[in-house]
Design an enzyme around this catalytic site. Structure first.
Site, PDB file in Angstrom:
ATOM      1  N   CYS A  99       0.861  -1.187   0.000  1.00 45.78           N
ATOM      2  CA  CYS A  99       0.000   0.000   0.000  1.00 45.78           C
ATOM      3  C   CYS A  99       0.892   1.229   0.000  1.00 45.78           C
ATOM      4  O   CYS A  99       1.891   1.259   0.722  1.00 45.78           O
ATOM      5  CB  CYS A  99      -0.890  -0.010   1.241  1.00 45.78           C
ATOM      6  SG  CYS A  99      -1.991   1.404   1.359  1.00 45.78           S
ATOM      7  N   HIS A 141      -9.091  -3.936  -1.665  1.00 47.45           N
ATOM      8  CA  HIS A 141      -8.104  -3.132  -0.930  1.00 47.45           C
ATOM      9  C   HIS A 141      -8.485  -1.649  -0.983  1.00 47.45           C
ATOM     10  O   HIS A 141      -8.482  -0.961   0.048  1.00 47.45           O
ATOM     11  CB  HIS A 141      -6.710  -3.378  -1.546  1.00 47.45           C
ATOM     12  CG  HIS A 141      -5.619  -2.557  -0.958  1.00 47.45           C
ATOM     13  ND1 HIS A 141      -4.545  -3.091  -0.285  1.00 47.45           N
ATOM     14  CD2 HIS A 141      -5.414  -1.211  -0.952  1.00 47.45           C
ATOM     15  CE1 HIS A 141      -3.747  -2.111   0.121  1.00 47.45           C
ATOM     16  NE2 HIS A 141      -4.249  -0.964  -0.273  1.00 47.45           N
ATOM     17  N   GLU A 142      -8.821  -1.164  -2.181  1.00 42.27           N
ATOM     18  CA  GLU A 142      -9.132   0.273  -2.319  1.00 42.27           C
ATOM     19  C   GLU A 142     -10.445   0.622  -1.623  1.00 42.27           C
ATOM     20  O   GLU A 142     -10.551   1.674  -0.990  1.00 42.27           O
ATOM     21  CB  GLU A 142      -9.183   0.673  -3.799  1.00 42.27           C
ATOM     22  CG  GLU A 142      -7.886   0.473  -4.571  1.00 42.27           C
ATOM     23  CD  GLU A 142      -6.654   1.024  -3.876  1.00 42.27           C
ATOM     24  OE1 GLU A 142      -6.764   2.026  -3.138  1.00 42.27           O
ATOM     25  OE2 GLU A 142      -5.572   0.430  -4.044  1.00 42.27           O
ATOM     26  N   HIS A 145     -10.116   1.210   2.016  1.00 44.92           N
ATOM     27  CA  HIS A 145      -9.625   2.534   2.421  1.00 44.92           C
ATOM     28  C   HIS A 145     -10.787   3.486   2.714  1.00 44.92           C
ATOM     29  O   HIS A 145     -10.665   4.380   3.557  1.00 44.92           O
ATOM     30  CB  HIS A 145      -8.774   3.150   1.307  1.00 44.92           C
ATOM     31  CG  HIS A 145      -7.337   2.717   1.302  1.00 44.92           C
ATOM     32  ND1 HIS A 145      -6.476   3.001   2.330  1.00 44.92           N
ATOM     33  CD2 HIS A 145      -6.606   2.042   0.373  1.00 44.92           C
ATOM     34  CE1 HIS A 145      -5.266   2.511   2.037  1.00 44.92           C
ATOM     35  NE2 HIS A 145      -5.317   1.915   0.858  1.00 44.92           N
TER      36      HIS A 145
HETATM   37 NI    NI Z   1      -3.672   1.055  -0.095  1.00 41.72          NI
END
Ligand code: NI
Length: 173
Positions: A99, A141-142, A145
């Site tokens: 990341c 993953h995004e 966030h």
């Molecule tokens: Ni990330």
């Protein structure tokens, strides 16, 4: 404009991002342009708005080839707003993640292998797609966030978390 990327420890990375309610605006276009430029400058495969300090539900992902993930198949450049993910099977797959907000480190993270993602494009048109493998991983993953979740929080086996150059000495990353 290339924007500074917040690093883990910054409280803004832990906040719940807000939904976009107005599409096709100059402000949204400028945000997306900055996110793409920042992602490319850092050789990222994805970036979420909170990583540049903007608490809105906007992610970008995609690349032709990535020096950070040399084995990965290319992903078309995608902007996804207000994403909602649904798994399409029970299958969970472990894979290595990094990341831009956690520089120099990698961890083995379990993710759904197949998923459907819905949301909007910058003009407010409905997006409805499926993804699998690495692309499904990047979308998860995004989207994490946007909910204040960083990948180290998802690692099940902390013995599989470490510095990239130590874990993968053969890769010049
Ligand atoms: Ni990330």
């Amino acid at each position: 404009m290339i924007r500074p990327v917040l690093r883990m420890g910054d409280a803004r990375l832990l906040q719940l991002a807000r939904e976009i309610v107005r599409f096709d605006t100059p402000e949204l276009a400028a945000l997306i342009a900055d996110m793409k430029e920042t992602m490319r400058a850092l050789d990222g495969v994805g970036l979420a708005a909170p990583q540049i300090g903007v608490g809105l539900r906007v992610v970008v992902f995609g690349f032709d080839s990535s020096p950070r993930y040399p084995e990965a198949e290319s992903i078309p450049c995608t902007v996804l707003i207000n994403p909602v993910l649904t798994p399409l099977s029970e299958e969970i797959e472990d894979g290595w993640e990094g990341c831009l907000s956690v520089p120099g480190l990698r961890g083995l993270v379990p993710r759904w292998r197949h998923l459907r993602y819905v949301g909007f494009d910058p003009q407010g048109r409905r997006v409805d797609k499926t993804a699998e493998g690495f692309q499904a991983r990047v979308v998860q993953h995004e989207t994490d966030h946007l909910d204040g979740v960083l990948y180290p929080m998802r690692i099940k086996d902390m013995s599989r978390f470490g510095f990239t150059d130590i874990l993968f000495p053969e890769q010049a990353v």
